[in-house]
Structure formats: C-alpha cells, structure tokens
Scaffold this active site. Structure first.
Site, PDB file in Angstrom:
ATOM      1  N   HIS A 147      -7.751  -5.418  -0.377  1.00 22.65           N
ATOM      2  CA  HIS A 147      -6.510  -4.710  -0.121  1.00 22.65           C
ATOM      3  C   HIS A 147      -5.764  -5.263   1.094  1.00 22.65           C
ATOM      4  O   HIS A 147      -6.339  -5.461   2.154  1.00 22.65           O
ATOM      5  CB  HIS A 147      -6.836  -3.226   0.090  1.00 22.65           C
ATOM      6  CG  HIS A 147      -5.667  -2.320   0.072  1.00 22.65           C
ATOM      7  ND1 HIS A 147      -4.836  -2.173  -1.013  1.00 22.65           N
ATOM      8  CD2 HIS A 147      -5.163  -1.489   1.038  1.00 22.65           C
ATOM      9  CE1 HIS A 147      -3.892  -1.296  -0.745  1.00 22.65           C
ATOM     10  NE2 HIS A 147      -4.063  -0.868   0.492  1.00 22.65           N
TER      11      HIS A 147
ATOM     12  N   SER B  24       0.832  -1.201   0.000  1.00 23.68           N
ATOM     13  CA  SER B  24       0.000   0.000   0.000  1.00 23.68           C
ATOM     14  C   SER B  24       0.874   1.262   0.000  1.00 23.68           C
ATOM     15  O   SER B  24       1.648   1.475  -0.926  1.00 23.68           O
ATOM     16  CB  SER B  24      -0.967  -0.038   1.182  1.00 23.68           C
ATOM     17  OG  SER B  24      -1.984   0.927   1.041  1.00 23.68           O
TER      18      SER B  24
ATOM     19  N   ASP C 202      -9.730  -5.213  -4.641  1.00 25.93           N
ATOM     20  CA  ASP C 202      -9.097  -3.984  -4.186  1.00 25.93           C
ATOM     21  C   ASP C 202      -9.380  -2.862  -5.178  1.00 25.93           C
ATOM     22  O   ASP C 202      -9.122  -2.996  -6.372  1.00 25.93           O
ATOM     23  CB  ASP C 202      -7.590  -4.217  -4.064  1.00 25.93           C
ATOM     24  CG  ASP C 202      -6.843  -3.027  -3.503  1.00 25.93           C
ATOM     25  OD1 ASP C 202      -7.497  -2.034  -3.103  1.00 25.93           O
ATOM     26  OD2 ASP C 202      -5.601  -3.091  -3.458  1.00 25.93           O
TER      27      ASP C 202
END
Length: 337
Positions: free
Chosen positions: A309, A185, A277
């Site tokens: 995610h 991320s 995601d």
C-alpha cells in the site's frame, strides 16, 4: 509529538500493520472505565483520553526543489477553519503558459499526515515535474478530533476555493479545461465522493479525470484477503461515527445508499493497485463495476507487482514508483501508455 484531547466513549479493538506484518493492538480499560488504545505505529490514546500522534507529523517547508525544478508555496483557503494547501508549479513555466490542474488529497486513513509531510512533498514534486502540471495538495482536517464527514467538507471547500480565482498561480497558469482530482488511499476515497458532489453543483468546473491510487474502500463482507484483517473495519468506526459501520457509503461505494457509479462526474479514471496491498481487491472491484456500469467514460487500471500500500510515498525513487508516476502523467496528458 502532537498531543490532542480526545474523549472515547465506546469499546474498540484494533490491529495495526507495520510493513506487511499484522500485529494485535492492545485495548485496556482502567478502573475508571477510561480506555487506553495503541494504534501503532500511528497514534496512542492514553487512559486520560489524550491522543498522541506517533507518525505523519513531520513537516518540511515549501520552496524550490532543486532535483525536480518544481516551486511550491503554502496557501490559506479558508481562514475560519485554517484550511490550507500546498500549491506546486514548474519553476520554468513561462508567462501565459497554461497547464493542467490536479487537486490532490493525501492518504493516512483520515487520521494522520498532511500536505507538508516530507514524503508527500517529494511525491508531488515528482508528479508535477513528470506531468508538467499545477498541483494543489490539500490539508483537510483529521479525525478523530474532526470526525467524518469533515475531511470531505474541507476537500469540497478546497475545490471551490481553488476555482474562486484568488490565487495568482492559479489565475496565471491554470487550464481549468484540464482539471483533475487525484489522491492515494483515503485521498482516492475523497476524490470518488467529490466527483459525485460536483455533479450536483452548478458552480463547479468540469472534472476531466480522476487518479485513484490504492483507494481506501472497505465493506462488511470481506473480499479476497480482507478476511484476514479486521483492522480497517475497527479503524473505520474510530474515524467515522456511524451505525452502518463498514457499509457506510463513505467507505463502501457499493453499499445501500451509495450513488450509482454511472453518475461519476468525469470523463476518465485511472486506478492503481499494488499486489501485496490488502485493499487491492476493492480497487479491482471498483474498476470492474465501473466498466460494467452505464458510465460513459474511459477507465484503466494498473497493478504494481511485489509492492504494498502507497509504496510510492515511502519508496519514491524505486523503479516501480517512477513507473506509476509516469503512467499518471500520461493519463493526465491523455497520452497512450
């Protein structure tokens, strides 16, 4: 819960995501023009301006993990800023043995989390055991108390600190001919930017490869399912005070002012995305643009079906997480999947 002071001087609106459900956040202005903001389930800004983190504050100690046989300890990289990291190595490593080094950056939208969060500690233990590596998980400072680019500066300082030769585990066991950046991320975003900065430095070891797990990139023009989510655009303004918004090069690697991908300073890249995601399309776009650029390295992409995610952080023992860690280990060790 950690209480921190924060002054907000502009109006924002947010959404938050809990699992796969998007919910509207509340934004209220008091009679004194102070804001009360809920960024659930992450943090709350009270009407007096104080900030309270609701997630990502849990801490677990380093040490020997009996499940994986991985040993870890915490180190200080820069006492002036309290920049720290957690370093990992296999407990079974032999004197004189040299292993690849992975500098890892955690996620959390630049707002929450740390290297000592139990979920991250578990995840890095598993990667170190699977890949047989030395890993250094960086505790960069968080926004909004430390707005961007602080996280990038801390991460760059960590990279230089790891290479400075002041840590015995690095001196004794690290093979800097096999040096990797990795992150999930926001951490994948950081890895991208450090690779360009490394190219401009004469005192940085060569980066062999980058592992980008569910990279956090965004842009003003929505891609795919992004059209349904204004959250990250608004969240980005909260993290990074910039008049360019979601087209700031820090968050949009294809915006005006962003470096050309052909200048990425590494030989290999792996990008992982997850089917559910909302950031998936940005990850795929990064892969496609890298493939079609004049960059001379090798890039591969992996998509995990049915997952969202950073699922591997929250479900480290599921089959999909194990497979992703396996692929990352193969990538680091230059073995065909």
């Amino acid at each position: 819960k950690e209480i921190l002071a924060l002054s907000l001087n502009h109006s924002l609106s947010y959404f938050y995501q809990t699992d796969t459900t998007i919910n509207c956040l509340s934004l209220m202005e008091s009679t004194k023009k102070q804001l009360s903001l809920e960024v659930l389930p992450w943090l709350v800004v009270h009407s007096d301006g104080t900030l309270e983190r609701l997630a990502g504050t849990e801490v677990c100690p380093p040490g020997l993990d009996p499940e994986t046989g991985v040993l870890s300890k915490d180190i200080i990289i820069d006492p002036k800023t309290d920049l720290s990291a957690r370093i990992y190595r296999p407990d079974s490593i032999q004197p004189g043995q040299k292993l690849p080094v992975v500098l890892y950056f955690h996620g959390g939208a630049f707002l929450i989390s740390s290297a000592s969060l139990p979920n991250y500690h578990t995840s890095i233990n598993k990667l170190v055991a699977q890949a047989n590596i030395i890993a250094v998980s960086v505790n960069y400072r968080l926004a909004p108390e430390h707005p961007l680019p602080t996280a990038y500066e801390d991460s760059w300082n960590a990279l230089q600190g790891v290479q400075a030769g002041n840590e015995p585990w690095i001196n004794d066991y690290a093979d800097f001919n096999q040096f990797f950046l990795a992150g999930d991320s926001a951490g994948a975003n950081i890895s991208h930017h450090l690779a360009f900065r490394a190219k401009q430095s004469d005192h940085t070891v060569k980066i062999k490869g980058i592992g980008m797990i569910h990279p956090y990139f965004w842009g003003t023009q929505p891609v795919g399912s992004e059209v349904t989510d204004e959250a990250r655009k608004q969240m980005w303004r909260f993290v990074c005070p910039s008049d360019k918004g979601s087209d700031d090069p820090w968050i949009n690697p294809f915006a005006d002012g962003s470096p050309n991908l052909e200048g990425l300073e590494c030989e290999r890249v792996i990008i992982t995305v997850a089917e559910r995601d909302i950031l998936r399309e940005r990850g795929k776009m990064y892969y496609e643009k890298l493939v079609n650029s004049n960059w001379r390295g090798n890039v591969e992409i992996m998509e995990t079906k049915g997952k969202d995610h950073v699922f591997h952080i929250f479900e480290p023992n599921c089959d999909e997480a194990k497979e992703m860690v396996r692929r990352l280990a193969l990538f680091i060790n230059q073995v065909e999947a």
